[in-house]
Motif scaffolding. Structure first.
Motif, PDB file in Angstrom:
ATOM      1  N   VAL A  12      40.842  47.569  31.576  1.00 33.26           N
ATOM      2  CA  VAL A  12      42.282  47.385  31.613  1.00 33.26           C
ATOM      3  C   VAL A  12      42.934  46.693  30.632  1.00 33.26           C
ATOM      4  N   ILE A  13      43.922  47.455  30.006  1.00 27.70           N
ATOM      5  CA  ILE A  13      44.618  46.940  28.775  1.00 27.70           C
ATOM      6  C   ILE A  13      46.015  46.462  29.097  1.00 27.70           C
ATOM      7  N   GLY A  14      46.687  45.306  28.576  1.00 33.30           N
ATOM      8  CA  GLY A  14      47.785  44.762  28.713  1.00 33.30           C
ATOM      9  C   GLY A  14      47.966  43.348  29.485  1.00 33.30           C
ATOM     10  N   ASP A  15      48.938  43.159  30.043  1.00 37.93           N
ATOM     11  CA  ASP A  15      49.194  41.818  30.652  1.00 37.93           C
ATOM     12  C   ASP A  15      49.793  41.993  31.977  1.00 37.93           C
ATOM     13  N   GLY A  16      49.656  41.028  32.757  1.00 37.97           N
ATOM     14  CA  GLY A  16      50.653  40.653  33.932  1.00 37.97           C
ATOM     15  C   GLY A  16      50.621  41.705  35.087  1.00 37.97           C
ATOM     16  N   ARG A  17      51.642  42.037  35.759  1.00 38.97           N
ATOM     17  CA  ARG A  17      51.627  42.971  36.713  1.00 38.97           C
ATOM     18  C   ARG A  17      51.281  44.194  36.592  1.00 38.97           C
ATOM     19  N   ALA A  18      51.455  44.892  35.457  1.00 39.12           N
ATOM     20  CA  ALA A  18      51.203  46.107  34.985  1.00 39.12           C
ATOM     21  C   ALA A  18      49.433  46.294  34.879  1.00 39.12           C
ATOM     22  N   ALA A  19      48.919  45.237  34.188  1.00 41.88           N
ATOM     23  CA  ALA A  19      47.521  45.409  34.281  1.00 41.88           C
ATOM     24  C   ALA A  19      46.905  45.169  35.634  1.00 41.88           C
ATOM     25  N   GLY A  20      47.358  44.343  36.632  1.00 36.60           N
ATOM     26  CA  GLY A  20      46.867  44.084  37.803  1.00 36.60           C
ATOM     27  C   GLY A  20      47.187  45.290  38.831  1.00 36.60           C
ATOM     28  N   HIS A  21      48.082  45.834  38.456  1.00 39.54           N
ATOM     29  CA  HIS A  21      48.677  47.372  39.168  1.00 39.54           C
ATOM     30  C   HIS A  21      47.186  48.286  38.916  1.00 39.54           C
ATOM     31  N   ALA A  22      46.874  48.379  37.410  1.00 41.16           N
ATOM     32  CA  ALA A  22      46.144  49.338  37.051  1.00 41.16           C
ATOM     33  C   ALA A  22      44.628  49.136  37.740  1.00 41.16           C
ATOM     34  N   TYR A  23      44.379  47.624  37.835  1.00 42.96           N
ATOM     35  CA  TYR A  23      42.905  47.418  38.206  1.00 42.96           C
ATOM     36  C   TYR A  23      43.002  47.822  39.583  1.00 42.96           C
ATOM     37  N   GLY A  24      43.980  47.215  40.442  1.00 42.09           N
ATOM     38  CA  GLY A  24      44.078  47.385  42.128  1.00 42.09           C
ATOM     39  C   GLY A  24      43.895  48.694  42.253  1.00 42.09           C
ATOM     40  N   GLU A  25      44.601  49.699  41.389  1.00 38.05           N
ATOM     41  CA  GLU A  25      44.860  50.915  41.668  1.00 38.05           C
ATOM     42  C   GLU A  25      43.511  51.777  41.389  1.00 38.05           C
ATOM     43  N   ALA A  26      42.701  51.277  40.258  1.00 37.94           N
ATOM     44  CA  ALA A  26      41.394  51.975  40.006  1.00 37.94           C
ATOM     45  C   ALA A  26      40.281  51.740  41.092  1.00 37.94           C
ATOM     46  N   VAL A  27      40.407  50.722  41.717  1.00 41.93           N
ATOM     47  CA  VAL A  27      39.334  50.339  42.907  1.00 41.93           C
ATOM     48  C   VAL A  27      39.960  49.952  44.284  1.00 41.93           C
ATOM     49  N   ARG A  28      41.083  50.627  44.393  1.00 40.53           N
ATOM     50  CA  ARG A  28      41.686  50.499  45.697  1.00 40.53           C
ATOM     51  C   ARG A  28      40.796  50.460  46.907  1.00 40.53           C
ATOM     52  N   HIS A  29      39.783  51.293  47.098  1.00 41.33           N
ATOM     53  CA  HIS A  29      38.907  51.256  48.217  1.00 41.33           C
ATOM     54  C   HIS A  29      38.202  49.770  48.417  1.00 41.33           C
ATOM     55  N   LEU A  30      37.811  49.596  47.162  1.00 39.50           N
ATOM     56  CA  LEU A  30      36.858  48.293  47.301  1.00 39.50           C
ATOM     57  C   LEU A  30      37.774  47.108  47.416  1.00 39.50           C
TER      58      LEU A  30
END
Length: 354
Positions: A12-30
């Motif tokens: 995940v590249i970047g900062d703040g909410r956008a970075a967190g969103h990318a992380y959460g979306e990538a492993v949503r099921h986990l």
């Protein structure tokens, strides 16, 4: 030996909410599985999720002034995983919600540093947690714009359990039992606060400067050495390596040991692991490298008070070594074994993907 297990990897590249969103979306099921596991455990202790969410949001309010980017990143994790911000903050908590009085001894950590070590500086840990957490761990690489790139091995949805950054700063944490728990920066986020710095001393100072929710031990190494900080919400004690070796388990050993509130069985377990770790590292000598450290982390002597813990050792405790990690600081890579290292195989995860 079992077949090697490669954990899910997220970059995940970047900062703040956008970075967190990318992380959460990538492993949503986990992330959602992790949230469900926590909520189930809280329900068994009589805490409704509404109460947990209220506490979690109070923690967010206390954290945001000191770590605004991390607070926004947590919010984004919830958004990306289809959860609320409060639910994402629940993922950053554990004993803050379940109660420190119910916790069991968890984790054995070490660092090998100094000029007389041809294998270079190493740090390592066996992470002991409820076995259900084993399937939730991922490898998260983060490339923020205002801090060093980092790699962390963590349950999905947490911003960081343990890891290393591009400056070589490496952080492992251990549970401590002390009074004075309250509302402050949650213990797991202290890892990310430390990993935003470029030296072990700056990392330790940054952790000491924020209001903390509860006690936490952090072993922090970098290419030049290592230190250990035992923290409570009101105090910080420091430890240095002895002959290039620094070790810690789950009891206070610094000058703030008066804060200790662990029961006798806990202390027996933690002291036995600390002594065994010291003996094995002494026998290994200054040439110990990754292979030798892996053998030490797989040690089963003294079970149920062994460095490598199996769930069957003490079924009533519900704990096992779910992740074993060795940080090769000079090479900027982590060797990670999913599950107890006496039966598993380490997989290599470089900080920078090739």
């Amino acid at each position: 030996m079992n077949e090697p297990v490669r954990l899910t990897e997220i970059d995940v590249i970047g900062d703040g909410r956008a970075a967190g969103h990318a992380y959460g979306e990538a492993v949503r099921h986990l992330v959602r599985d992790h949230h469900g596991l926590i909520v189930e455990g809280l329900a068994a202790r009589g805490m409704p999720v509404s109460e947990a969410r209220r506490h979690a949001l109070a923690v967010r309010e206390a954290t945001a002034p000191f770590a605004p980017d991390l607070a926004a990143e947590v919010d984004g994790v919830g958004e990306g995983a289809g959860l609320t911000a409060a639910d994402a903050w629940i993922l950053q908590l554990r004993a803050e919600l379940t109660g420190w009085g119910t916790a069991v001894p968890e984790c054995s950590s070490l660092a090998l540093v100094g000029p007389g070590r041809p294998a270079g500086p190493l740090a390592a840990q066996n992470a002991d947690l409820p076995p259900a957490y084993g399937s939730l761990f991922v490898v998260l690489r983060r490339r923020p714009s205002r801090a060093p790139a980092l790699i962390t091995v963590t349950p999905a949805g947490q911003l960081g359990h343990h890891g290393m950054n591009a400056a070589g700063v490496t952080v492992f944490g251990n549970f401590l039992r002390a009074a004075g728990w309250g509302i402050g920066v949650p213990r797991y986020l202290l890892t990310r606060i430390a990993l935003a710095k470029t030296s072990r001393r700056r990392a330790a100072d940054a952790v000491g400067a924020v209001p903390r929710s509860g006690p936490r031990n952090l072993l922090i190494a970098d290419p030049e050495g290592a230190l250990d900080i035992e923290t409570t919400p009101s105090a910080v004690g420091r430890l240095k390596p002895v002959d290039g070796v620094l070790i810690h388990t789950n009891h206070f050993v610094s000058d703030i040991s008066a804060h200790e509130r662990a029961p006798s069985a806990w202390l027996r377990n933690s002291r036995a692991r600390l002594a065994r770790l010291g003996d094995l590292l002494s026998a290994a000598g200054p040439t110990a490298g990754v292979a030798e450290v892996a053998t030490i982390l797989a040690d089963r002597t003294g079970a149920p008070d062994a460095l490598c813990h199996h769930a069957a050792d003490a079924p009533d405790v519900d704990i096992a070594t779910v992740i074993s990690t060795i940080a090769d600081i000079g090479a900027r890579r982590l060797h990670v074994c999913a599950g107890p290292p006496d039966t598993g195989v380490y997989t290599v995860y470089p900080l920078q993907e090739s």
